[in-house]
Design an enzyme around this catalytic site. Structure first.
Site, PDB file in Angstrom:
ATOM      1  CB  VAL A 251     -38.328 -45.645  -0.969  1.00  0.00           C
ATOM      2  CG1 VAL A 251     -37.650 -44.592  -0.354  1.00  0.00           C
ATOM      3  CG2 VAL A 251     -39.759 -45.518  -0.466  1.00  0.00           C
TER       4      VAL A 251
ATOM      5  CE  LYS B 219     -49.904 -70.628  18.634  1.00  0.00           C
ATOM      6  NZ  LYS B 219     -48.739 -69.710  17.930  1.00  0.00           N
TER       7      LYS B 219
ATOM      8  CB  SER C 259     -41.713 -51.410  -3.665  1.00  0.00           C
ATOM      9  OG  SER C 259     -41.810 -51.787  -5.248  1.00  0.00           O
TER      10      SER C 259
ATOM     11  N   PRO D 259     -49.723 -74.731  25.853  1.00  0.00           N
ATOM     12  CG  PRO D 259     -51.312 -75.431  28.039  1.00  0.00           C
ATOM     13  CD  PRO D 259     -49.551 -75.088  27.336  1.00  0.00           C
TER      14      PRO D 259
ATOM     15  CB  THR E  76     -42.957 -63.220  19.439  1.00  0.00           C
ATOM     16  OG1 THR E  76     -41.672 -63.931  18.708  1.00  0.00           O
ATOM     17  CG2 THR E  76     -43.246 -64.454  20.386  1.00  0.00           C
TER      18      THR E  76
HETATM   19  P1  FAD Z   1     -41.753 -57.337   5.099  1.00  0.00           P
HETATM   20  O1  FAD Z   1     -43.568 -58.143   4.644  1.00  0.00           O
HETATM   21  O2  FAD Z   1     -41.260 -57.587   3.939  1.00  0.00           O
HETATM   22  O3  FAD Z   1     -42.584 -55.804   3.853  1.00  0.00           O
HETATM   23  C1  FAD Z   1     -41.620 -55.008   3.791  1.00  0.00           C
HETATM   24  C2  FAD Z   1     -42.671 -53.987   2.593  1.00  0.00           C
HETATM   25  O4  FAD Z   1     -42.043 -52.851   2.730  1.00  0.00           O
HETATM   26  C3  FAD Z   1     -43.274 -53.855   1.636  1.00  0.00           C
HETATM   27  O5  FAD Z   1     -44.562 -53.845   1.435  1.00  0.00           O
HETATM   28  C4  FAD Z   1     -42.852 -53.709   0.727  1.00  0.00           C
HETATM   29  O6  FAD Z   1     -42.350 -53.530  -0.588  1.00  0.00           O
HETATM   30  C5  FAD Z   1     -41.871 -52.941   0.817  1.00  0.00           C
HETATM   31  N1  FAD Z   1     -40.627 -52.116   0.742  1.00  0.00           N
HETATM   32  C6  FAD Z   1     -39.250 -52.034   0.925  1.00  0.00           C
HETATM   33  N2  FAD Z   1     -38.996 -52.019   0.072  1.00  0.00           N
HETATM   34  C7  FAD Z   1     -38.839 -50.597  -0.332  1.00  0.00           C
HETATM   35  C8  FAD Z   1     -38.672 -49.781  -0.914  1.00  0.00           C
HETATM   36  N3  FAD Z   1     -37.405 -49.368  -1.374  1.00  0.00           N
HETATM   37  N4  FAD Z   1     -39.597 -48.894  -1.431  1.00  0.00           N
HETATM   38  C9  FAD Z   1     -40.893 -48.967  -1.183  1.00  0.00           C
HETATM   39  N5  FAD Z   1     -41.689 -49.834  -0.223  1.00  0.00           N
HETATM   40  C10 FAD Z   1     -40.900 -50.842  -0.157  1.00  0.00           C
HETATM   41  N6  FAD Z   1     -44.584 -64.066  12.513  1.00  0.00           N
HETATM   42  C11 FAD Z   1     -45.594 -63.997  13.366  1.00  0.00           C
HETATM   43  O7  FAD Z   1     -45.721 -63.262  14.271  1.00  0.00           O
HETATM   44  N7  FAD Z   1     -46.063 -65.630  13.635  1.00  0.00           N
HETATM   45  C12 FAD Z   1     -45.564 -65.805  12.498  1.00  0.00           C
HETATM   46  O8  FAD Z   1     -45.779 -67.319  12.257  1.00  0.00           O
HETATM   47  C13 FAD Z   1     -43.739 -65.770  11.330  1.00  0.00           C
HETATM   48  N8  FAD Z   1     -43.465 -66.740  10.934  1.00  0.00           N
HETATM   49  C14 FAD Z   1     -42.566 -66.030  10.865  1.00  0.00           C
HETATM   50  C15 FAD Z   1     -41.547 -67.105   9.795  1.00  0.00           C
HETATM   51  C16 FAD Z   1     -40.580 -66.605   8.814  1.00  0.00           C
HETATM   52  C17 FAD Z   1     -39.668 -67.443   8.065  1.00  0.00           C
HETATM   53  C18 FAD Z   1     -40.567 -65.091   9.136  1.00  0.00           C
HETATM   54  C19 FAD Z   1     -38.404 -64.472   8.487  1.00  0.00           C
HETATM   55  C20 FAD Z   1     -40.661 -64.520   9.847  1.00  0.00           C
HETATM   56  C21 FAD Z   1     -41.769 -64.620  10.681  1.00  0.00           C
HETATM   57  N9  FAD Z   1     -42.905 -63.973  10.617  1.00  0.00           N
HETATM   58  C22 FAD Z   1     -43.587 -64.736  11.901  1.00  0.00           C
HETATM   59  C23 FAD Z   1     -42.445 -62.470  11.458  1.00  0.00           C
HETATM   60  C24 FAD Z   1     -42.953 -61.964  10.230  1.00  0.00           C
HETATM   61  O9  FAD Z   1     -43.571 -62.013   8.938  1.00  0.00           O
HETATM   62  C25 FAD Z   1     -43.095 -60.431   9.778  1.00  0.00           C
HETATM   63  O10 FAD Z   1     -43.350 -59.549  11.299  1.00  0.00           O
HETATM   64  C26 FAD Z   1     -44.356 -59.907   9.207  1.00  0.00           C
HETATM   65  O11 FAD Z   1     -43.926 -60.456   8.124  1.00  0.00           O
HETATM   66  C27 FAD Z   1     -44.335 -58.357   9.026  1.00  0.00           C
HETATM   67  O12 FAD Z   1     -43.232 -58.186   7.636  1.00  0.00           O
HETATM   68  P2  FAD Z   1     -42.800 -56.881   7.636  1.00  0.00           P
HETATM   69  O13 FAD Z   1     -43.642 -55.658   7.206  1.00  0.00           O
HETATM   70  O14 FAD Z   1     -41.993 -55.762   9.042  1.00  0.00           O
HETATM   71  O15 FAD Z   1     -41.910 -56.511   6.074  1.00  0.00           O
END
Ligand code: FAD
Length: 513
Positions: free
Chosen positions: A194, A86, A47, A104, A353
C-alpha cells in the site's frame, strides 16, 4: 419504527484488512467464520516485501476459546505450528537475583468457607514462604516444574479436571495456518504494497488504498493490521499515541532462535537482566529467545552479548532487532478504521498478552459491528473498553518491575523508585494491608495472577485477612496440607510433556531435531 437493512442499504458491504501478520490473519479467520452467509466481502492485502515481525509465540489460555470459535482441531493446530503446551511463566531474578517463581495458569488451592485460598495461605505461613511456596498449591506449577502435561480429564473434583493451559507456537506458521482457514472461507488476498491511503474529502473517512502497481482497493470498513507503522490509523487518520515509556522503559528487543533442548518444559521462562529481561520459549523444533531491554540504560551491543551468551543451544538464525514504544493509540477505532495488533499499541511480552489483545479486539469489534453510519457512540464504547483493558494489563506488567528489592543497576533503581499509576498503587496498598486482591470490571488478570507476582516478588501484607479466622489454625493447617497432597498426587498422574506431544500432536517434520 425500526428500519430494515434491506430498505436502508446501510450494511457494511466490504471489509478490507490491511496487513497479514498474526493480527491480520486472526481478523480474517474470525470475521469469515462469524459473519456467515456472505454477510459482506472480506479481503486482505499484505506485502511480502515488508514481511511480519515474526515474533509473538507465547499465549494465555483464552487462545483456547479463539481456536474453539474457529472450529480448529487443537491437535492439528499444534502439529502445524510446531507448538508446545504452556502452564505458566517462570520468573527468575525479578524480586532479588537468584529468586525464582512460577506464575501459573489456573487457581491456587481451593477457596474455603467463602474465603479465598490465598487468605488461608497467608494466615498459615506468616512471613516465611521459602520452604513451602504457593507453587505447591497449583497443579499447573507443580506439573511445570516436573515437565509434565496433560489436558484436563473428567475426574470429578480432582484438580486434573481443571488444568488450564495455553500454547507456545511458531508465529510464522500460525499466520500461515490462519491464512488457510480464512482463504478456505472465501477471504480474498491481495499481494502488494500500500503506497497511499485515500480519504473522502467531506469527512476524512477512508475510501480506498492504492497499491504500488496502481490497483485501488475500496471498502466500507478498514482494519489496520500494518504493525508498528499504523499506516491507516496513524499515517492517514493521525489517531495520536499515549506514550507509557516512563513506566515501561524497555524499547528494544533482539530475538534469536536456538536448537531445542530437553527436557521440553511446558512453561515460558522470563529471566530479569541488568536493563530488561530475556525470554525462552520452547517449541517442538527449537527454542525462541529474546532480550527485551531499555536503550536508555544499556547499549545494543551489551544487550546482544547477554542474549547470545545465555542461549541453551547454538543459534539457528541471525538475530533480529526490533524497536517499539510502549503505549497505545489515543483512538483504537477512528472513523471507519479499527486498529488491531501492533498498530493498536504495544505492551511488552512479559505476560504474553498481545495476541490476546488482538483476539479481544476482534470480539469487541463483532459486538459493536458498525453499519455505514458508523455511530459514534459505538466507537466511543469500543475505545473506552479497550483503553481500560490496555491500562489494566499495563499496571500488571509494571508490578513486575516495581515490586523488586533489586538496586544493582541504574535500570532497577529507576523502576523500583519511579512513581506508579494510581490504580496500581491502590492495588499494592490493599494487598499490603490485609493481603486482599480484587479483580475489577473484567480486568484480564485475576487475583491468582496478582497474588502470584506479589508474593513471588516479596511483597508482604501487614496482616492476613481477618475473615480467615473462621477456621482454627489447626483446621487451616490440616486442610492446606490436604490440598498440597492432592496436588502432588495429581501431578504424579500426568505424563511428561514431551511424551504427551509425541503421542498426540507431534509435528510431522521433526526428524533430526
Ligand atoms: P506485523 O507482524 O508487523 O504484520 C504487519 C503486516 O502488515 C505484514 O503482513 C506487512 O506485510 C503488512 N504491511 C505493513 N505495511 C504495509 C504496506 N504498506 N502495504 C501492505 N502491507 C503492509 N505477543 C504475544 O501474544 N506473545 C508473545 O510472546 C509476544 N512476544 C513478542 C515479542 C516481541 C519482541 C514483540 C515486538 C512482540 C511480541 N508479541 C507477542 C506481539 C506479537 O508479535 C504481535 O502482537 C503479533 O505478531 C501481531 O503483529 P501484527 O500482525 O500486528 O504486525
Amino acid at each position: 419504527m425500526i428500519e430494515s437493512y434491506d430498505m436502508s442499504d446501510r450494511r457494511i458491504r466490504k471489509v478490507l484488512i490491511v496487513g497479514g501478520g498474526t493480527a491480520g490473519w486472526m481478523a480474517a479467520a474470525t470475521l469469515s467464520k462469524l459473519l456467515k452467509n456472505n454477510y459482506c466481502d472480506i479481503e486482505l492485502v499484505e506485502s511480502e516485501t515488508i514481511g511480519t515481525v515474526g515474533v509473538g509465540e507465547a499465549t494465555i489460555p483464552q487462545i483456547g476459546t479463539f481456536n474453539r470459535t474457529l472450529g480448529i482441531d487443537e491437535n492439528d493446530f499444534i502439529r502445524r505450528t510446531k507448538a508446545t503446551f504452556k502452564l505458566g511463566i517462570e520468573f527468575e531474578n525479578w524480586g532479588r537475583i537468584g529468586d525464582k517463581y512460577i506464575h501459573p495458569f489456573g487457581p491456587y488451592g481451593l477457596d474455603m468457607d467463602g474465603v479465598s485460598f490465598h487468605a488461608f495461605f497467608l494466615k498459615h505461613h506468616g512471613e516465611d514462604y521459602t520452604v513451602d511456596t504457593p507453587e505447591q498449591y497449583s497443579l499447573q506449577a507443580v506439573a511445570a516444574r516436573q515437565a509434565r502435561f496433560m489436558r484436563p480429564v473428567n475426574a470429578g473434583n480432582s484438580p486434573l479436571s481443571k488444568i488450564a493451559y495455553a500454547f507456545h507456537f511458531d508465529a510464522t506458521l500460525y499466520a500461515k495456518f490462519l491464512r488457510e482457514e480464512a482463504e478456505s472461507r472465501g477471504v480474498a488476498r491481495h499481494e502488494g504494497m500500500v503506497v497511499s491511503v485515500n480519504q473522502r474529502p467531506e469527512d476524512g473517512f477512508i475510501r480506498s488504498v492504492t497499491l504500488e502497481d496502481d490497483r485501488e482497493l475500496e471498502a466500507d470498513l478498514f482494519i489496520d493490521c500494518t504493525g508498528f507503522r499504523g499506516l491507516l490509523i496513524e499515517g492517514a487518520l493521525q489517531a495520536g499515541y499515549h506514550d507509557w515509556s516512563h513506566w515501561l522503559p524497555a524499547d528494544r528487543a533482539i530475538a534469536v532462535p536456538c536448537g531445542r533442548v530437553d527436557p521440553l518444559i511446558p512453561y515460558t521462562r522470563s529471566i530479569a537482566r541488568d536493563a530488561g529481561w530475556q525470554w525462552r520459549i520452547p517449541l517442538q523444533h527449537r527454542t525462541g529467545n529474546g532480550h527485551v531491554f531499555s536503550s536508555h540504560f544499556t547499549s545494543v551491543e551489551a544487550a546482544q552479548d547477554i542474549l547470545m551468551n545465555n542461549l541453551d543451544a547454538a543459534p539457528t538464525a541471525e538475530p533480529r532487532y526490533l524497536r517499539f514504544l510502549t503505549g497505545h493509540r489515543k483512538s483504537f477505532w477512528k472513523k471507519n478504521c479499527v486498529a488491531l495488533g501492533l498498530s493498536a499499541g504495544f505492551l511488552e511480552p512479559l505476560e504474553s498478552t498481545s495476541i490476546h489483545l488482538i483476539q479481544s479486539g476482534i470480539a469487541k469489534l463483532l459486538q459493536m459491528f458498525p453499519d455505514r453510519d458508523f455511530s459514534q457512540v459505538n466507537i466511543d464504547r469500543y475505545n473506552r473498553v479497550t483503553t481500560f483493558e490496555f491500562e489494566r494489563i499495563r499496571d500488571f506488567i509494571i508490578l513486575h518491575y516495581h515490586a523488586t528489592e533489586r538496586e544493582d543497576s541504574e535500570f532497577w533503581r529507576y523502576v523500583k523508585n519511579m512513581e506508579i499509576p494510581d490504580y496500581l498503587a491502590d492495588k499494592i496498598a490493599l494487598f499490603e494491608s490485609y493481603g486482599r486482591i480484587f479483580r475489577e470490571n473484567e480486568e484480564l488478570f485475576n487475583d491468582t495472577s496478582w497474588f502470584s507476582v506479589m508474593i513471588g516478588q516479596r511483597l508482604r501484607p501487614r496482616m492476613y485477612d481477618p475473615v480467615a479466622e473462621v477456621q482454627s489454625p489447626q483446621e487451616t493447617a490440616e486442610r492446606i496440607a490436604n490440598i498440597r497432597s492432592v496436588i502432588a498426587t495429581s501431578a504424579d498422574h500426568m505424563p511428561l510433556h514431551a511424551d504427551f506431544i509425541e503421542q498426540n500432536c507431534k509435528a510431522p517434520d521433526l526428524e533430526g531435531v
